[in-house]
Design a protein around this motif. Structure first.
Motif, PDB file in Angstrom:
ATOM      1  N   LYS A 107       0.686  -0.844   0.045  1.00  0.00           N
ATOM      2  CA  LYS A 107      -0.463  -0.088   0.273  1.00  0.00           C
ATOM      3  C   LYS A 107       0.986   1.305  -0.124  1.00  0.00           C
ATOM      4  N   LEU A 108       0.770   2.082  -1.480  1.00  0.00           N
ATOM      5  CA  LEU A 108       1.453   3.393  -1.002  1.00  0.00           C
ATOM      6  C   LEU A 108       0.992   4.959  -0.415  1.00  0.00           C
ATOM      7  N   ASP A 109      -0.785   4.236  -0.239  1.00  0.00           N
ATOM      8  CA  ASP A 109      -1.067   5.949   0.234  1.00  0.00           C
ATOM      9  C   ASP A 109      -2.825   5.512   0.302  1.00  0.00           C
ATOM     10  N   THR A 110      -3.456   6.160   1.162  1.00  0.00           N
ATOM     11  CA  THR A 110      -4.613   6.237   1.999  1.00  0.00           C
ATOM     12  C   THR A 110      -5.511   7.239   1.305  1.00  0.00           C
ATOM     13  N   MET A 111      -6.307   7.502   0.985  1.00  0.00           N
ATOM     14  CA  MET A 111      -7.241   9.194   0.908  1.00  0.00           C
ATOM     15  C   MET A 111      -8.885   8.807   0.633  1.00  0.00           C
ATOM     16  N   PRO A 112      -9.721   9.940   1.377  1.00  0.00           N
ATOM     17  CA  PRO A 112     -10.954   9.881   1.299  1.00  0.00           C
ATOM     18  C   PRO A 112     -11.581  10.721  -0.197  1.00  0.00           C
ATOM     19  N   VAL A 113     -12.884   9.755  -0.443  1.00  0.00           N
ATOM     20  CA  VAL A 113     -13.157  10.121  -1.798  1.00  0.00           C
ATOM     21  C   VAL A 113     -14.745  11.710  -2.151  1.00  0.00           C
ATOM     22  N   VAL A 114     -14.047  12.804  -2.786  1.00  0.00           N
ATOM     23  CA  VAL A 114     -14.746  13.942  -2.403  1.00  0.00           C
ATOM     24  C   VAL A 114     -15.242  14.207  -3.262  1.00  0.00           C
ATOM     25  N   CYS A 115     -16.498  14.965  -3.482  1.00  0.00           N
ATOM     26  CA  CYS A 115     -17.046  15.980  -4.829  1.00  0.00           C
ATOM     27  C   CYS A 115     -16.208  16.933  -5.699  1.00  0.00           C
ATOM     28  N   ASP A 168     -22.468  21.860 -14.534  1.00  0.00           N
ATOM     29  CA  ASP A 168     -23.055  21.590 -13.344  1.00  0.00           C
ATOM     30  C   ASP A 168     -22.668  20.131 -13.001  1.00  0.00           C
ATOM     31  N   LEU A 169     -21.717  19.345 -13.738  1.00  0.00           N
ATOM     32  CA  LEU A 169     -21.066  18.383 -14.221  1.00  0.00           C
ATOM     33  C   LEU A 169     -20.578  17.922 -12.032  1.00  0.00           C
ATOM     34  N   VAL A 170     -20.823  16.467 -11.697  1.00  0.00           N
ATOM     35  CA  VAL A 170     -19.719  16.187 -10.505  1.00  0.00           C
ATOM     36  C   VAL A 170     -18.697  15.172 -10.436  1.00  0.00           C
ATOM     37  N   PHE A 171     -18.312  15.416 -10.050  1.00  0.00           N
ATOM     38  CA  PHE A 171     -17.082  14.859 -10.271  1.00  0.00           C
ATOM     39  C   PHE A 171     -16.718  13.752  -8.656  1.00  0.00           C
ATOM     40  N   THR A 172     -17.156  13.007  -8.732  1.00  0.00           N
ATOM     41  CA  THR A 172     -15.952  12.087  -7.150  1.00  0.00           C
ATOM     42  C   THR A 172     -14.752  11.564  -7.172  1.00  0.00           C
ATOM     43  N   LEU A 173     -14.293  11.971  -6.807  1.00  0.00           N
ATOM     44  CA  LEU A 173     -12.486  11.163  -6.326  1.00  0.00           C
ATOM     45  C   LEU A 173     -11.332  11.318  -5.735  1.00  0.00           C
ATOM     46  N   PRO A 174     -10.492  10.808  -5.451  1.00  0.00           N
ATOM     47  CA  PRO A 174      -9.972  10.744  -4.598  1.00  0.00           C
ATOM     48  C   PRO A 174      -9.539  11.804  -4.129  1.00  0.00           C
ATOM     49  N   LEU A 175      -9.180  12.298  -2.952  1.00  0.00           N
ATOM     50  CA  LEU A 175      -8.638  13.529  -2.850  1.00  0.00           C
ATOM     51  C   LEU A 175      -7.770  14.333  -3.274  1.00  0.00           C
ATOM     52  N   ARG A 176      -6.797  13.291  -3.233  1.00  0.00           N
ATOM     53  CA  ARG A 176      -5.393  13.763  -3.701  1.00  0.00           C
ATOM     54  C   ARG A 176      -4.910  14.153  -5.209  1.00  0.00           C
ATOM     55  N   LEU A 177      -5.544  13.308  -5.975  1.00  0.00           N
ATOM     56  CA  LEU A 177      -6.333  13.308  -7.174  1.00  0.00           C
ATOM     57  C   LEU A 177      -7.340  14.747  -7.410  1.00  0.00           C
ATOM     58  N   ALA A 178      -7.970  14.740  -6.804  1.00  0.00           N
ATOM     59  CA  ALA A 178      -9.518  16.036  -7.248  1.00  0.00           C
ATOM     60  C   ALA A 178      -8.195  17.639  -6.254  1.00  0.00           C
ATOM     61  N   GLN A 179      -7.299  17.249  -5.989  1.00  0.00           N
ATOM     62  CA  GLN A 179      -6.480  18.582  -4.990  1.00  0.00           C
ATOM     63  C   GLN A 179      -5.356  18.673  -6.325  1.00  0.00           C
ATOM     64  N   ARG A 180      -4.684  18.019  -6.990  1.00  0.00           N
ATOM     65  CA  ARG A 180      -4.303  18.553  -8.290  1.00  0.00           C
ATOM     66  C   ARG A 180      -4.948  18.132  -9.275  1.00  0.00           C
ATOM     67  N   ARG A 237     -17.589   6.067   2.066  1.00  0.00           N
ATOM     68  CA  ARG A 237     -16.896   4.650   3.019  1.00  0.00           C
ATOM     69  C   ARG A 237     -15.830   5.147   3.558  1.00  0.00           C
ATOM     70  N   ASP A 238     -15.051   4.225   3.095  1.00  0.00           N
ATOM     71  CA  ASP A 238     -13.494   3.733   3.626  1.00  0.00           C
ATOM     72  C   ASP A 238     -13.263   4.272   2.900  1.00  0.00           C
ATOM     73  N   PRO A 239     -11.411   4.779   3.610  1.00  0.00           N
ATOM     74  CA  PRO A 239     -10.767   5.679   1.988  1.00  0.00           C
ATOM     75  C   PRO A 239     -10.181   4.555   1.028  1.00  0.00           C
ATOM     76  N   VAL A 240     -10.116   4.965  -0.195  1.00  0.00           N
ATOM     77  CA  VAL A 240      -8.981   4.688  -1.269  1.00  0.00           C
ATOM     78  C   VAL A 240      -8.215   4.476  -1.137  1.00  0.00           C
ATOM     79  N   ALA A 241      -7.452   2.574  -1.609  1.00  0.00           N
ATOM     80  CA  ALA A 241      -6.190   2.599  -0.963  1.00  0.00           C
ATOM     81  C   ALA A 241      -5.314   2.251  -2.641  1.00  0.00           C
ATOM     82  N   PHE A 242      -4.351   3.447  -2.455  1.00  0.00           N
ATOM     83  CA  PHE A 242      -3.522   3.140  -4.091  1.00  0.00           C
ATOM     84  C   PHE A 242      -2.263   1.887  -3.690  1.00  0.00           C
TER      85      PHE A 242
END
Length: 309
Positions: free
Chosen positions: A168-176, A243-255, A273-278
């Motif tokens: 496991k490299l990283d874990t992060m929550p999912v955001v909109c 008006d689109l919503v994307f649901t993405l892991p937090l670090r990806l959304a930040q980038r 739900r549980d954080p996403v693991a990479f």
């Protein structure tokens, strides 16, 4: 000519033979090999039988090598050195290594971690090469075929799971992620409001539901995906001003949102739900490869230095 049965010839006997030909004396060879004299005598008897040659011949001055033993001596020494080199643990020095590492993953997933890896490689392993390979529908089949040695993924292998290793490299929550003026930004977002919004989805295959569709189904809701993208890099262009919503892991959304007129919001509590693991995956055939072990350790160091979420 007597045919040697190599199936019955123990490699350890060749090492005993090498020592006997050097020392020309059973007791001295036994001392050098840390074996008993009877053990070396038995080994010599087996060698004589297998090779159909006396090897050591008694003379008035002691033992001498037979003609065949003399012809074998130099070649045997080189054969044993070659065997030692073949079975020795591989020596790896990142400062001089010129190997090639092939890695796959989705565009932005790689962009989160691999630039820092390249910075380390340029400093610590300047001759090593890194190639990122476009991900196919199933990156695990790429590992299985040895098209790549490493895969960065948040997915689980469907088949051949026993052939893969991962860490496991990283874990992060999912955001909109949405435009900064999206209607959902004006009040606390409910699960119903989230489901009723038009959605964008990053999909490798271009078909099938996303993970959030199962989450919504669990609470009796359903969404409409009106846009599918094959990668993350263009998400901001399709999200900004719509008006689109994307649901993405937090670090990806930040980038994605950096420098853009976008806003991140947490998922409604009913949908969290549980954080996403990479993970970084590799095939069992490369599990003990020192070059890949070094690269994996660098990636782990990089993710340890990331801000905690």
């Amino acid at each position: 000519m007597h045919k040697v049965n190599f199936a019955n010839l123990d490699l350890n006997l060749l090492r005993v033979l090498h020592c006997l030909l050097d020392e020309k004396h059973v007791s001295k060879a036994a001392d050098r090999l840390h074996l008993s004299q009877p053990a070396v005598s038995r080994a010599l008897a087996r060698l004589r039988e297998s090779l159909n040659d006396p090897l050591l011949v008694r003379t008035a001055q002691g033992y001498a090598l037979s003609a065949r033993a003399e012809s074998m001596q130099l070649e045997l020494a080189e054969v044993l050195r070659s065997i030692d080199r073949m079975i020795a643990k591989p020596v790896f020095d990142p400062a001089t290594d010129r190997g090639v590492i092939k890695m796959t993953g989705l565009d932005l997933e790689l962009a989160l971690y691999v630039p820092q890896l390249v910075q380390r490689m340029r400093r610590l392993a300047p001759f090593m090469h890194l190639e990122t390979v476009r991900q196919e529908l199933d990156s695990f089949s790429m590992l299985d075929k040895d098209d790549v040695q490493l895969s960065l993924s948040g997915l689980e292998p469907v088949t051949s799971g026993g052939s893969f290793h991962r860490v496991k490299l990283d874990t992060m929550p999912v955001v909109c992620l949405m435009d900064e003026n999206h209607p959902l930004t004006r009040s606390e977002m409910t699960a119903e409001a989230y489901a009723n919004a038009p959605h964008g989805l990053v999909s490798i295959t271009g078909r099938g539901p996303g993970s959030m569709d199962q989450v919504l189904e669990d609470v009796g809701l359903q969404r409409e995906v009106v846009l599918r993208l094959s990668g993350f890099m263009s998400v901001a262009d399709y999200c900004e001003g719509t008006d689109l919503v994307f649901t993405l892991p937090l670090r990806l959304a930040q980038r994605i949102s950096a420098g853009r007129r976008l806003k991140m919001l947490p998922l409604p509590s009913a949908l969290q739900r549980d954080p996403v693991a990479f993970y970084i995956y590799w095939h069992a055939r490369h599990h003990h490869d020192p070059r890949l072990t070094w690269v994996r350790s660098q990636l782990l160091d990089i993710t340890q230095e990331l801000p905690r979420l």
